[in-house]
Scaffold this active site. Sequence first.
Site, PDB file in Angstrom:
ATOM      1  CE1 TYR A 115      -8.450  -3.998   6.974  1.00 33.43           C
ATOM      2  CE2 TYR A 115      -8.411  -5.061   4.822  1.00 33.43           C
ATOM      3  CZ  TYR A 115      -8.505  -5.149   6.205  1.00 33.43           C
ATOM      4  OH  TYR A 115      -8.659  -6.371   6.801  1.00 33.43           O
ATOM      5  CG  ASP A 124      -2.070  -1.006   1.054  1.00 29.69           C
ATOM      6  OD1 ASP A 124      -2.455  -1.283  -0.087  1.00 29.69           O
ATOM      7  OD2 ASP A 124      -2.559  -1.521   2.074  1.00 29.69           O
TER       8      ASP A 124
END
Length: 712
Positions: A454, A370
């Site tokens: 998320y 990420d």
Amino acid sequence: MWISRFAAALALISAVLHLRIGVADLSGAILTGMAVLVPRGSVVFIRTGKIPSEFRPYRLQEFSMTDTFAPVTTHPLEPLTPQEISQASATVIREQNLTSAARFVYIELDEPSKDELKQPHTDRRAFIVLRDRDAHATFEAVVSLTADSVVSYHEIVDAQPPITLEEFLQCEDVIKADPRWQDAMIKRGVTDFSLAMVDKWASGHTTESDNPGGRRLARPLTFVRSEAQENGYARPVENLVVTVDMDTMEVVDVADTGVIPIPQTPGNYLPGLYERPGNVPEFAQQRAPMKTIDITQPDGPSFTVDGHYVEWANWRLRVGFTPREGLVLHDVNYLDRGTLRPVVHRASLSEMYVPYGDPGDSQWNKNVFDEGEYGLGVLANSLQLGCDCLGEIHYFDAYVNDQDGQPIELPNAICMHEEDYSIGWKHTDFRDNLGQVRRNRRLVVSFFATVGNYDYGFYWHLYLDGSIEFEIKLTGIISTGAIEQGQIPEFGTLVAPGLYGPHHQHFFSVRLDMKVDGERNNLYELEAEAVPVGPENPHGNAWRQTKRQLTTESEAQRVADPLKARTWLIANADKKNKLGGHIGYKIEPSGAVALPLAQPGSQQARRGGFATKHMWATPYAERERYAAGEYVAQNPGHDGLVAYTAQDRSLEDTDLVIWPTIAAHHVVRPEDWPVMPVSHVSLHLKPTGFFDGNPMLDLAPETPKSAGHCCS
């Protein structure tokens, strides 16, 4: 007429100060607070009438024409201002004759070297990553903001930069217009394509055709809403993976490996939607609110802020921010009875890796970095008082860039406040019933980033006892998959009819450029060892702590062992404490203490090598900042820490960088749906021999408070 006179005046000022400002861009707008960049990074402003819309997000200080042009002193580690971001992009465009095909991925502070930081003056520089779509090439540039010139500009061969915000948006439009994708959606009963959600998953490295020297790839996944604002993750489109070339913005491939019915059970979390019949879980109404908790500090907070420099209790530090890492701490020092003692030179999250454990056609390639493939700083939330942060808050705004090289403001990107942290120390003498108690506090510096489904909160806690904690809060929405009704998933957990959450793991690599009471440090491994029964242990109760120095990079690749209470000590190499012991800070791992479960040879194992150890250590090297490597997108692997430590350099008496890995092992629960309760993992740094006793001994007692409360 007035505009032309103003433009002429501005052109004259620009010429006198050797500036390069596009006056033509000012036509049609009356300006106020327009930043004029002058040598050595100082800023002057021209006061007139109205701010044009493109400058309204920036809260710029204004100066009148009578203000001095003297240089403004800026600490070398202050993040780039919006004016500096604009100057950096304009300079590289001008000197390299860049076209609109050159897209700015990152513009950030080119942090001065440690030697430069010791000098009275430093060159203020910007570091830039660009992607040239026409050339299908990645470039790095360094721009001197002081001299308004390009210091270096070169191509990075076989490298793909992170996916940009611009590419996120364009990618969705391209996919929805593709006839092959439309046919696949129609097969699944979806004809209103406006309700489709396209999540921009990185491509991974599935075959050699994905090598970073070729096409610039992404492999987005599709979800479908039944109406606007509905939780689309309740309706994943299984077995449909689209491959997009983001340089040319064309769909390269649409892989449809079979229709699985799209789940139809809503899983909403927004008020007004989750109360509807049939929602999972089903609540008829919102519960009654709880009694108000007010956190106030009538005398104000105990910290002071000057730019990004912070003083709180005995702590001194600088707050930084980059588009890739997000929140960074610099120069973390502790004021010990008049002596300023360094602890950490630079603290940051160097990478986060999320490999999934489901072999399904649209699940197996979910292995995302990420930070390295998207960037956490560019995805930071604007935090809200009373919701994200509670108490007397100081916010730091952050600035990143768009792909034209212009600044984007992230208001309230970083939240800082102090919290009561219960008992700091306490003892009651049972003989006379006299007791003493002191309360602990912590300074909290945090930011939140939303990465698709998320949401991650990153919190640095500094405590009155000299300890430091890095905490990660995981929430948001699980990544979902569809399954035939009545089936039970083998590699995930059912959360609603026909809907499941795949097993996955999160690995966070923290980079700690240590400076424990000085620049030269050593690393030791500490373990508890039971002593066999014998002359040393006649009663069978004895155990000792062992200490072993880790002297090379290969020795320092360690796995946690909670059965031996294994921890690691970073100690000063040149001095001892008053008791003759090491002056140090101990690292205690937390979280799941898990390791990756992907098999050797898989792309997950190749690309996520840093996650195979809970501890790494390297001697400081300026360009070694990221655990999975500088350019992660489409990287086949064996990069980052795996490559850095292959040199097997000495760690003795050196400028030491520690890379602990924090793990979150996520077997999804039904309770994680439709939005996850926060899950916590953390890392602790505890002073061990750093002080000559309890550093909180001199804390003043709290003042007793009336109305039945213990303390104020």
